[in-house]
Design an enzyme around this catalytic site. Structure first.
Site, short mmCIF file in Angstrom:
data_model
loop_
_atom_site.label_atom_id
_atom_site.label_comp_id
_atom_site.label_asym_id
_atom_site.label_seq_id
_atom_site.Cartn_x
_atom_site.Cartn_y
_atom_site.Cartn_z
N GLY A 74 0.79 -1.30 0.15
CA GLY A 74 0.01 0.13 -0.06
C GLY A 74 0.84 1.12 0.10
O GLY A 74 2.14 1.36 0.27
N GLU A 106 4.38 -10.37 -6.85
CA GLU A 106 3.63 -10.45 -7.85
C GLU A 106 4.06 -9.82 -9.19
O GLU A 106 3.65 -9.98 -10.33
CB GLU A 106 2.48 -9.84 -7.42
CG GLU A 106 2.53 -8.29 -7.18
CD GLU A 106 3.09 -7.91 -5.75
OE1 GLU A 106 3.95 -8.90 -5.26
OE2 GLU A 106 2.85 -6.85 -5.29
#
Ligand code: XMP
Length: 507
Positions: A52, A168
């Site tokens: 985030g 990712e």
């Protein structure tokens, strides 16, 4: 529910990419808000906490209920998710002495099932300022980097893992292997396929639309073509496709698209020529966000106008992808930053007279190509390069004029022809025209013309990208052809910026 992974969204640009990577492993994953109810989280076989944009040291930083660590589910915290895991369980997180952005080597210092099959040194992708300074009880260090003591941590007894880097993104060389190891640890089975998505989505569209009619803006790109074909599969001739010619297409673009769909033969397609309307609306506009919003708004007004001529047209189908939504600042938890307003998301007017159908909103480009193939679309569509909805309007930096459009079209055709002919493995390539002038000397005379920028990138998901290492001979051929053939261009430059820090497009 078995074989389900929930990804809690803390607002990272990569949050959805995590779900996507898990689905690639054949396990269904869903992105949910960071404060998703515990009771629902219990249905998952594993939980991932995303990264985030915030720092835990800031006031109001997003937190997570401690109770999720007691659910008995394997948990993987990534970047901010890792720091949060440590923090909530009694560790300490502080601003690091040195921030780490970009490629970073880590050294695996302790064997763990999460790193099974990996060599001790691994290239990873980092993007953080804060880092863990004290581990919570029960945790051990699994890996370190030069600037980060806790590049990977775990409490193996409870199957709780934390990675400071991003597995990712493809820049982490064995990221997918690490995620696969985590899935293996969770025991989730491979039961998810894109074919299931196709069946479910067609049934959903049928149910939603009932007996109404749907209008679809078809640009000829992969996203809108797959959307139209999917909606057509669900409701047949009650789908009306409209191709709006905004006048910002590439050389011969509209003619080629119309010809392709005429041959394909299934869709009910009308072309609306609105070039003058768009030109008028954009006269004097230089700000990229304003351009995108004007174009998005005008598209919708034209669809509304055309839809009035069609009986029962209450729905608008759009080929919005997940990447369009996330860069426009639309995240599940409402916590992502706005990078640019894609004309079909952030560029939409606040009020318009349609209900939206966006069947691809959860997907990434290569998944959409796969669906296109499953639907039987021709290769010329499924393999087509992305082209932004606002077209050349966002490839001319600053004000758009007829003269600049003509120059860009001619130069862009040369760039695309040469790179396509070279068979280099490049996922997207095009020309950009900045609104500046450069001095040159052509035919023994001084010229004062526009430069052209060549942009060529390699990528798998367009969320991150590398500039393509094109051979110098190829770049030279392009440069010579453009400066010889396109009068008004006297200089050619090559963009050597990756994403991040750049974006693929210039605006
Ligand atoms: P950026 O510039 O955001 O681009 O790094 C990522 C990919 O998205 C394409 N792109 C768009 N596609 N509408 C679209 O349909 C848009 O407004 C838009 N802006 C960028 C871009 O070409 C690249 O493939």
């Amino acid at each position: 529910m078995k074989n389900l992974v929930y990804v809690l969204d803390f607002g990272s640009q990569y949050s959805h990419l995590i779900t996507r990577r898990i689905r690639e492993l054949g396990v269904y994953a869903e992105l949910v808000p960071h404060n998703f109810p515990l009771k629902k989280l219990q249905q998952a076989q594993a939980i991932i906490l995303s990264g985030g944009p915030q720092n835990l040291s800031e006031r109001g930083a997003l937190r997570v209920s401690k109770a999720i660590f007691k659910l008995g589910r394997p948990i993987l915290g990534i970047c901010y998710g890792q720091q949060l895991t440590a923090f909530e369980l009694g560790g300490e997180v502080r601003a690091g002495k040195t921030s780490e952005y970009g490629p970073m080597e880590i050294k695996i210092t302790k064997a763990s099932p999460i790193f099974q099959g990996l060599r001790p040194k691994q290239m990873t992708w980092m993007s953080h300022g804060d880092q863990i300074t004290v581990l919570p009880a029960g945790f051990v260090t699994l890996a370190q980097s030069a600037n980060c003591r806790y590049a990977a941590i775990a409490d193996e007894n409870y199957k709780i893992y934390g990675l400071q880097f991003h597995p990712e993104v493809t820049n982490t060389e064995n990221g997918q292997k690490i995620l696969a190891n985590f899935i293996k640890i969770s025991g989730a089975q491979k039961t998810w396929q894109l074919k299931d998505f196709l069946e479910k989505t067609t049934a959903d569209i049928k149910k939603k639309v009932k007996k109404d009619t749907v209008v679809c803006g078809l640009s000829g790109g992969v996203d809108s073509s797959v959307t139209a074909t999917l909606v057509h599969k669900a409701i047949g001739q009650r789908l009306h496709c409209i191709l709006v010619n905004h006048g910002f297409g590439r050389l011969n673009e509209i003619e080629e698209i119309v010809e392709t769909f005429r041959k394909y033969g299934k869709l009910n397609l009308r072309v609306i020529d609105a070039a003058l309307e768009f030109q008028d609306a954009l006269r004097g506009v230089t700000d990229p966000e304003q351009k995108r919003k004007i174009i998005g708004g005008l598209f919708i007004r034209i669809f509304e106008r055309e839809a009035k001529k069609i009986k029962n047209a209450k729905w608008l189908a759009q080929g919005t992808l997940y990447t369009d939504a996330i860069t426009s600042g639309v995240s599940v938890g409402g916590t992502a930053a706005v990078i640019k307003s894609h004309h079909n998301v952030g560029g939409l007017p606040k009020k318009f007279g349609f209900k939206l159908i966006e069947p691809l909103r959860e997907l990434y480009k290569d998944e959409v190509r796969q669906i296109g193939r499953l639907l039987g679309l021709p290769k010329s569509i499924t393999e087509r390069q992305p082209f932004p909805g606002p077209g050349l309007a966002v490839r001319i930096i600053g004000e758009i004029t007829e003269e600049k459009l003509d120059l860009l079209r001619a130069a862009d055709a040369i760039v695309r022809e040469e790179i396509s002919k070279s068979r280099e493995s490049v996922q997207q390539y095009f020309a950009v025209l900045p609104s500046i002038h450069a001095v040159g000397v052509q035919g023994d005379a001084r010229t004062y013309g526009y430069p052209i920028i060549i942009r060529a990138i390699t990528t798998t998901d367009y969320m991150t990208a590398h500039w393509a290492k094109l051979p110098h001979e190829l770049l030279e051929r392009i440069s010579v052809r453009i400066t010889n053939k396109v009068r008004g261009i006297n200089r050619v430059v090559y963009d050597i910026t990756s994403k991040p820090p750049g974006t693929v497009e210039w605006e």
